[in-house]
Design a protein around this motif. Structure first.
Motif, short mmCIF file in Angstrom:
data_model
loop_
_atom_site.label_atom_id
_atom_site.label_comp_id
_atom_site.label_asym_id
_atom_site.label_seq_id
_atom_site.Cartn_x
_atom_site.Cartn_y
_atom_site.Cartn_z
N GLN A 256 0.72 -1.55 0.00
CA GLN A 256 -0.26 0.19 0.27
C GLN A 256 0.82 1.16 -0.12
N GLU A 257 0.33 2.12 -0.68
CA GLU A 257 1.34 3.27 -0.38
C GLU A 257 1.23 4.02 0.51
N LEU A 258 2.03 4.66 0.48
CA LEU A 258 2.42 5.33 1.88
C LEU A 258 1.38 7.01 1.99
N THR A 259 0.96 7.08 3.17
CA THR A 259 -0.04 8.22 3.92
C THR A 259 1.28 9.22 4.08
N TYR A 260 0.59 10.39 3.69
CA TYR A 260 1.37 11.95 3.91
C TYR A 260 -0.06 13.03 4.91
N GLY A 261 1.04 13.74 5.95
CA GLY A 261 -0.15 14.16 6.52
C GLY A 261 -1.28 14.45 7.32
N LEU A 262 -0.50 12.90 8.16
CA LEU A 262 -1.61 12.44 8.73
C LEU A 262 -0.91 13.55 10.13
N THR A 263 -1.75 13.16 11.24
CA THR A 263 -1.63 13.98 12.25
C THR A 263 -0.24 14.20 13.20
N SER A 264 0.31 13.19 13.03
CA SER A 264 1.36 12.91 13.62
C SER A 264 2.70 12.54 12.85
N PHE A 265 2.51 12.80 11.32
CA PHE A 265 3.77 12.57 10.37
C PHE A 265 4.23 11.24 10.29
N GLN A 266 3.79 10.35 11.18
CA GLN A 266 4.79 9.28 10.79
C GLN A 266 4.70 8.62 10.22
N GLN A 267 5.46 7.78 9.28
CA GLN A 267 5.55 6.42 8.66
C GLN A 267 5.63 5.19 9.24
N GLY A 268 5.56 4.77 10.54
CA GLY A 268 5.94 3.60 10.81
C GLY A 268 5.19 2.34 9.85
N GLY A 269 5.31 1.46 11.02
CA GLY A 269 5.24 -0.11 10.67
C GLY A 269 6.57 -0.47 9.36
N ILE A 270 5.95 -1.16 8.23
CA ILE A 270 7.69 -2.11 7.61
C ILE A 270 7.31 -1.11 6.13
N ILE A 271 8.46 -0.27 6.30
CA ILE A 271 8.43 0.23 4.71
C ILE A 271 8.98 -0.75 3.55
N ILE A 272 9.11 -0.80 3.04
CA ILE A 272 10.22 -1.55 1.96
C ILE A 272 10.11 -0.74 0.06
N ALA A 273 11.67 -0.22 -0.05
CA ALA A 273 11.54 0.28 -1.02
C ALA A 273 12.48 -0.55 -2.02
N THR A 274 12.24 -0.52 -3.87
CA THR A 274 13.18 -1.64 -4.70
C THR A 274 12.66 -1.24 -5.33
N ASN A 275 13.86 -1.95 -6.37
CA ASN A 275 14.36 -0.80 -7.93
C ASN A 275 13.36 -1.13 -8.96
#
Length: 299
Positions: A256-275
Motif C-alpha cells: 500500500q502506498e505511503l500516506t502523508y499528512g497524518l496528524t503525527s507525520f509518522q511513517q511507521g510499521g514496515i516500509i519496503i523500497a525496491t528498484n
C-alpha cells in the motif's frame, strides 16, 4: 496531468531549487569542516538529545530554504511543512493541495560523525503524495531531481546522468541497504533470515534511496517497532519522488502506498523500497511470509 499552482512554471521552479540546493551544499560542507574541531562542535550542536540531535546547520538550511521559497513565490497557494518547524511548534495544519515537505538535514547523526551520509530533502506534495522531489547529497556532489515523470542526477558543474537499475533479481540475490544509526534487533533478525547477497550500512534515508537509484543497492527495509519512534513524512517524501519516477517503488509491506499528512507525520510499521515496480509486490509478499513463518514482527 497534474498542473502546478497558478503562476508556477515547472522548469523555472526546478532551476530555482537547483540554485538553492547548491547554496545549501555550501552551508552543509562548511559546517562539516567545523565539526572536525571539537571546540566548534560544541557551538554547532544546538541540543543534547543523542537520539534526535539538532545542529546549527539544520537551522541555517531550514531558515534559508523557507525564506527563499517565500520570497521567490509570493502569494502561491501552498504551504511548507518542515521538520525543524514542527519540533518548535507542532501545530502545522493545511487545507492546501500543495505542500512542500522539507528535511534540511537528513542523517544528522552521520553529519556529526563525519561519514558523509547526510542529505537535504525537499519535496512538493500534491494531495498528500510526493510529486516533485530533490535529494541533495553534498559529500557526493549529487543532486537527485524528480519532475514527477522522470528522475536524473546532477553534479555541481551541470553534468547529468540517469538512474541505473539492475533489475530482475530474486530476494536473495539483492543488495540491501540498511540503517547505520536506527537499526533494531527485530530488523537485524529479519535481514539474517532473508539472507541477502550483500548488506550495505548507511545513514540517511535519502542516501539509501539514492544508492538504489544509482544501482549500488537493490532494496531498503525500514522497520519501526510498535510504540517506538518512526521516520516522518520529511524523511520519505523527497526520496519517494525520485525512486518512483525512476521506476522503483516504495510501499508498506502490504504493497500500500505511503500516506502523508497524518496528524503525527509518522511513517511507521514496515516500509519496503525496491528498484523495480513490476516485481515490488511479489518481493513484499515474500518478505511478509518470512516474517510470519518466523514470528519476527506483529503483522
Amino acid at each position: 496531468m497534474i498542473n502546478l499552482p497558478s503562476g508556477v512554471d515547472i522548469n523555472n521552479l526546478i532551476d530555482d531549487i537547483r540554485i538553492l540546493s547548491w547554496q545549501v551544499a555550501d552551508i552543509l560542507l562548511y559546517y562539516t569542516k567545523l565539526l572536525e574541531d571539537s571546540n566548534d562542535k560544541k557551538n554547532i550542536l544546538k541540543n543534547n538529545n543523542e537520539d534526535d540531535p539538532v545542529t546549527l546547520a539544520d537551522l541555517k538550511v531550514n531558515e534559508m530554504i523557507i525564506k527563499r521559497i517565500n520570497e521567490k513565490y509570493k502569494n502561491i497557494n501552498w504551504d511548507i511543512l518542515s521538520e525543524e518547524n514542527v519540533k518548535t511548534s507542532n501545530n502545522f495544519v493545511t487545507k492546501n493541495d500543495w505542500v512542500w515537505v522539507l528535511d534540511p538535514l537528513d542523517g544528522t547523526k552521520d553529519f556529526i560523525q563525519g561519514t558523509g551520509n547526510y542529505a537535504m530533502h525537499l519535496a512538493l506534495n500534491f494531495k498528500q503524495k510526493p510529486y516533485i522531489g530533490f535529494v541533495l547529497i553534498p559529500d557526493k556532489n549529487q543532486l537527485w531531481i524528480s519532475d514527477g515523470k522522470k528522475t536524473w542526477c546532477e553534479k555541481r558543474n551541470g553534468t547529468k546522468y540517469k538512474p541505473n537499475f539492475s533489475n530482475n533479481k530474486n530476494l536473495q540475490e539483492m543488495t540491501l541497504v540498511t540503517s547505520k544509526n536506527h537499526g533494531n534487533e527485530t530488523l537485524r533478525n529479519l535481514i539474517q533470515k532473508i539472507n541477502f547477497c550483500k548488506v550495505e550500512i548507511m545513514g540517511s534515508i535519502g542516501c539509501k534511496i539514492a544508492s538504489i537509484v544509482r544501482g549500488d543497492s537493490d532494496i531498503y527495509i525500514c522497520l519501526s517497532l510498535p510504540g517506538k519512534s518512526s521516520p516522518k513524512d520529511w524523511d520519505f517524501a523527497a526520496p519517494e519522488s525520485i525512486l518512483k519516477a525512476a521506476g522503483g517503488a516504495i510501499t508498506n509491506i502490504d504493497n500500500q502506498e505511503l500516506t502523508y499528512g497524518l496528524t503525527s507525520f509518522q511513517q511507521g510499521g514496515i516500509i519496503i523500497a525496491t528498484n523495480n515496480r513490476k516485481t515490488h509486490e511479489s518481493i513484499c509478499l515474500e518478505i511478509k511470509k518470512i516474517i510470519e513463518k518466523n514470528g519476527i514482527y506483529p503483522l
